[in-house]
Write a protein that holds these residues in place. Structure first.
Motif, mmCIF file in Angstrom:
data_model
loop_
_atom_site.group_PDB
_atom_site.id
_atom_site.type_symbol
_atom_site.label_atom_id
_atom_site.label_comp_id
_atom_site.label_asym_id
_atom_site.label_seq_id
_atom_site.Cartn_x
_atom_site.Cartn_y
_atom_site.Cartn_z
ATOM 1 N N ASP A 19 37.305 46.179 33.403
ATOM 2 C CA ASP A 19 38.225 45.193 32.819
ATOM 3 C C ASP A 19 39.490 45.105 33.670
ATOM 4 O O ASP A 19 39.971 44.014 33.985
ATOM 5 C CB ASP A 19 38.605 45.595 31.383
ATOM 6 N N LEU A 20 40.008 46.279 34.038
ATOM 7 C CA LEU A 20 41.235 46.302 34.848
ATOM 8 C C LEU A 20 40.983 45.669 36.223
ATOM 9 O O LEU A 20 41.782 44.869 36.715
ATOM 10 C CB LEU A 20 41.734 47.744 34.983
ATOM 11 N N VAL A 21 39.840 46.006 36.809
ATOM 12 C CA VAL A 21 39.495 45.427 38.116
ATOM 13 C C VAL A 21 39.448 43.896 38.018
ATOM 14 O O VAL A 21 40.022 43.186 38.854
ATOM 15 C CB VAL A 21 38.135 45.970 38.608
ATOM 16 N N HIS A 22 38.791 43.407 36.993
ATOM 17 C CA HIS A 22 38.657 41.948 36.860
ATOM 18 C C HIS A 22 40.007 41.294 36.617
ATOM 19 O O HIS A 22 40.267 40.189 37.085
ATOM 20 C CB HIS A 22 37.674 41.602 35.748
ATOM 21 N N TYR A 23 40.881 41.988 35.869
ATOM 22 C CA TYR A 23 42.218 41.420 35.668
ATOM 23 C C TYR A 23 42.962 41.326 37.005
ATOM 24 O O TYR A 23 43.557 40.298 37.326
ATOM 25 C CB TYR A 23 43.022 42.259 34.671
ATOM 26 N N LEU A 24 42.901 42.388 37.789
ATOM 27 C CA LEU A 24 43.608 42.375 39.077
ATOM 28 C C LEU A 24 43.074 41.263 39.968
ATOM 29 O O LEU A 24 43.825 40.564 40.645
ATOM 30 C CB LEU A 24 43.462 43.724 39.793
ATOM 31 N N ARG A 25 41.754 41.087 39.946
ATOM 32 C CA ARG A 25 41.161 40.059 40.790
ATOM 33 C C ARG A 25 41.498 38.644 40.307
ATOM 34 O O ARG A 25 41.406 37.692 41.069
ATOM 35 C CB ARG A 25 39.652 40.249 40.879
ATOM 36 N N SER A 26 41.908 38.558 39.025
ATOM 37 C CA SER A 26 42.245 37.231 38.491
ATOM 38 C C SER A 26 43.670 36.828 38.870
ATOM 39 O O SER A 26 44.085 35.703 38.617
ATOM 40 C CB SER A 26 42.107 37.232 36.958
ATOM 41 N N LEU A 27 44.444 37.738 39.477
ATOM 42 C CA LEU A 27 45.849 37.451 39.771
ATOM 43 C C LEU A 27 46.024 36.502 40.953
ATOM 44 O O LEU A 27 47.081 35.911 41.136
ATOM 45 C CB LEU A 27 46.607 38.756 40.051
ATOM 46 N N GLY A 28 45.021 36.396 41.790
ATOM 47 C CA GLY A 28 45.151 35.507 42.942
ATOM 48 C C GLY A 28 43.817 35.382 43.641
ATOM 49 O O GLY A 28 42.866 36.079 43.309
#
Lengths: 250, 537
Positions: free
Chosen positions: B249-258
């Protein structure tokens, strides 16, 4: 089977197949060249169709039928409507304002001056030879030391743009236009004399003639920052590392 | 046994090294962790590869002090320290041979470490990785335990929302900032272990610059096992990340930042034509009509004083124009600004350490937009580093210590003289969460004939940019630079765009009708050998 024997079907099949192949080619074929290829194929098909009367008839029969047979009425009007729409679309497309500034032409390897002044001394570019190259045959040890000097100069000053592997792809390369020269490429140092490189390195982008767009080049002027010997050494290194022989006068 | 392997020297000829030889020969990544003892450096097959391709930066002794030491930032890795960032092993452990091979093959984006996969190929990469290992592994040390990174599940909206909560709960924003731009409160006070020098948290909005890779698995690895030698801790013991799902979940959030791929570099910045007024509000909907134009920035290594590692690595520029005005909207990531906490905390710390006195002026950030003042139509532009005598450029300069953008005449690179007249240039700056957004506009045509004009014909004006991040010691000639681009005014739709296609359609239609009528008339007369009309209507 009967369908395949029809010349119109054959022509359409060949055209579609050719288009598919041409569009699949990477890097992509420029649009003007694509049009040219398709035109050549079209001429070939024309020759094929007109070669015999039977083929001509077989080509026209479906088209003729489309125009006169009543059971084909919906298809007829479909085609008759689609053609003007396609033509209008193509016209509008070609009229759309371009969103790309025209490419600026620049001479990549301009003619060098006959002589340059380097740190107050005059160097004749026609006659200048790399003074360090002579050691290659006579003193291999000294030569290797010169190449090492060149390597040091390169990795202290050049690799940020020209790349670790001399392929013009250093970390800052893509921020510049024109891109830094790729020394591995056969179109750069492999075609040039060592004295030419000396001129380009010593005088950099600002030393280019106007037709080579000196204002765009990010190549620094190394005169004053590198000594004459260091410049000859880095030139030696470029040729040794890439394996290209320098172009000579004879 | 592959032929390139030298005969066993007594010091390394044991069971482990035989496994090692097998692993190196086959280029097997997994088997590599089982092989740990090293061959004597002199006869190692990786030695000549290292000498030809690595030594110039990493040095003959592997201590990072190669020829390029002064010209690189970040500095080349000191292999003798044994500290490596990108590992699938526990925090503080050495990397596996496979970890080294991956970095050699794929390089580290945004640094001077290139990808070697194309140049060396897997076998030679395996050899040189083993050679590099020899710089820090002592004879009988046990190999590190390799941790597995499972395959990533697909990202979902829900996973990203849960990841966002984890980002807050784990206080990632303390360093990486609320929006992930590396502007957290303590971001500018961090130190790394090799030199004790400053290290800055990654801007998480530019995935193409993630040094350890941009794949979900790469982020998972960094979060879980941390980056040795840096303040980025391991989180494999973290309770909130005990579940596999939470980690992803955290990985996907980070990847959604840009975006994770670098935007395409183009040469033409198109100023879209709009009807309304050009907005100075950076969030105005009209700006979404303009495509973001990516401007990569390079270090200014051409004139003294030089700068090797620029803080700001790219700009996103949008342009609009209407009948009377032209507007630009420029955004760039800078983790420090006059009134953000990251800068205040860094300055407080500098004052405590005596590196700064309380009354010292604040660092100044700058953006300069540059246009040629006179240029020949064909390519001969002023020097891209703010022109030169006889080929002047005009600048629009924003400084964080001034209220408005000023017009200026460049004197040399990084130096200019402000012009008294604003010529109708107005601007607005917004800074939030590590992002500067500057909007500015001006009448397209001004009274001053010598100034920059934006006429419809030819509608093209060369444009360039340079940026300085004051906190990182930039300013003057020490600034990030861009090449010349072309600002192109989109033409308003012309009447012929509508008339000509209609005309063409009418012509084609008329020709069709002619053919149709003649063919049908001939068919009615009954030409032999052609199909007859079934039932004429």
């Amino acid at each position: 089977m009967r369908l395949i024997r029809n010349a119109l079907v054959q022509c359409l099949a060949v055209l579609l197949l050719a288009l598919a192949v041409l569009l699949a080619v990477r890097p992509p074929i420029p649009a003007s060249l694509l049009t040219f290829y398709l035109a050549v194929i079209g001429v070939g098909l024309g020759v094929y169709i007109t070669a015999t009367t039977e083929r001509m008839e077989s080509f026209w029969r479906p088209l003729h039928a489309l125009l006169i047979l009543d059971r084909l009425r919906p298809a007829r009007w479909g085609v008759l409507l689609a053609l003007p729409v396609l033509a209008a679309g193509q016209t509008a497309w070609s009229l759309l304002p371009t969103r790309q500034a025209p490419a600026t032409l620049r001479v990549i390897h301009p003619a060098p001056p006959t002589q340059i002044r380097f740190e107050g001394r005059s160097i004749n570019l026609r006659e200048a030879r790399n003074p360090l190259r002579a050691a290659k045959a006579s003193e291999p040890r000294a030569f290797a030391a010169h190449v090492e000097t060149g390597r040091r100069v390169y990795y202290q000053n050049c690799f940020q743009c020209h790349g670790d592997n001399l392929a013009g792809d250093g970390p800052f390369a893509h921020a510049f236009n024109p891109r830094p020269a790729n020394f591995q490429d056969l179109g750069t140092i492999a075609q040039l004399q060592e004295s030419y490189l000396f001129w380009r390195i010593a005088k950099g982008g600002p030393g280019l003639p106007p037709e080579s767009a000196p204002g765009r080049s990010a190549m620094p002027r190394w005169e004053g920052r590198l000594s004459e010997e260091e410049i000859w050494a880095v030139i030696l290194f470029l040729y040794e590392m890439t394996g290209h022989p320098p172009r000579t006068w004879d | 046994m592959p032929s390139h392997i030298q005969p066993c020297a007594p010091t390394w000829c044991d069971r482990g090294s035989l496994l090692h030889v097998a692993a190196v020969g086959a280029g097997l990544i997994l088997a590599a962790s089982a092989s740990w003892a090293q061959p004597a450096p002199r006869e190692h097959p990786g030695r000549p590869i290292y000498r030809d391709h690595c030594l110039q930066c990493h040095g003959a002794e592997g201590d990072g002090h190669g020829d390029a030491f002064d010209a690189t930032f970040p500095k080349p890795r000191d292999f003798t320290s044994g500290l490596f960032k990108f590992r699938t092993t526990d925090s503080g452990e050495h990397p596996t041979l496979g970890n080294l091979q991956r970095i050699i093959a794929e390089g580290m984006p945004g640094t001077s470490m290139p990808a070697w996969a194309q140049v060396l190929g897997p076998q030679r990469i395996a050899q040189v990785a083993a050679y590099v290992q020899g710089f820090y592994v002592q004879g009988g040390a046990p190999p590190p335990v390799e941790r597995q990174v499972p395959p990533a599940p697909p990202p979902t909206r829900e996973a990203i929302a849960r990841g966002r909560l984890l980002y807050e709960r784990l206080e990632c924003a303390r360093c990486h900032g609320r929006a992930g731009r590396g502007d957290g409160n303590s971001a500018m006070t961090l130190k790394e272990d090799w030199t004790g020098g400053p290290i800055y948290p990654r801007d998480l909005t530019a995935g193409w610059r993630f040094r350890g890779g941009r794949r979900p698995e790469d982020l998972y690895r960094t979060i879980l096992f941390g980056l040795n030698g840096t303040p980025m801790p391991a989180h494999n013991e973290e309770k909130a990340l005990a579940q596999e799902q939470a980690r992803w979940d955290l990985v996907h959030y980070l990847r959604s930042l840009g975006p994770d791929t670098e935007p395409e570099v183009k040469s033409t910045l198109v100023a879209r034509r709009v009807d309304g007024e050009i907005p100075l509000d950076p969030d105005h909907a009209l700006w979404e009509r303009a495509e973001p134009f990516y401007v990569p920035l390079a270090a200014q290594v051409i004139v003294e004083p030089r700068l090797f590692q620029p803080s700001v690595r790219y700009l996103l520029v949008r342009a609009l124009h209407n009948a009377a005005e032209i507007g630009l909207r420029v955004e760039w990531v800078d983790p420090t600004s006059r009134d953000n906490e990251a800068l205040r905390e860094a300055l407080r710390k500098a004052e405590q350490d005596g590196r700064r006195r309380p009354g010292d002026p604040l660092p100044v950030d700058e953006l300069a937009i540059q246009f040629p003042l006179r240029h020949a139509a064909r390519g001969d532009l002023p020097y891209f580093l703010m022109g030169r005598p006889g080929q002047p450029v005009r600048l629009w300069v924003w400084r964080s210590d001034a209220a408005e953008v000023i017009r200026a005449e460049a004197l040399r690179f990084g130096a200019w003289r402000a012009l008294a007249d604003a010529a109708g240039l107005t601007s607005r700056l917004v800074y939030q969460d590590g992002l500067y957004v500057l909007t500015l506009k001006r009448p397209r045509i001004t009274d001053a004939p010598a100034g920059i004009q934006f006429p419809s014909e030819p509608g093209m004006v060369p444009i360039s940019f340079s940026v300085a991040d004051g906190f990182k010691g930039e300013g003057g000639a020490r600034r990030a630079i861009a090449t010349w681009y072309t600002l192109m005014l989109e033409r308003p739709p012309e009447a012929r765009l509508f008339i000509l296609p209609l005309l063409v359609a009418a012509l084609v239609g008329a020709a069709e009708m002619l053919v149709l009528r003649r063919t049908r008339a001939r068919a009615r007369r009954g030409t032999p050998g052609e199909p007859r009309e079934e039932a004429a209507t």
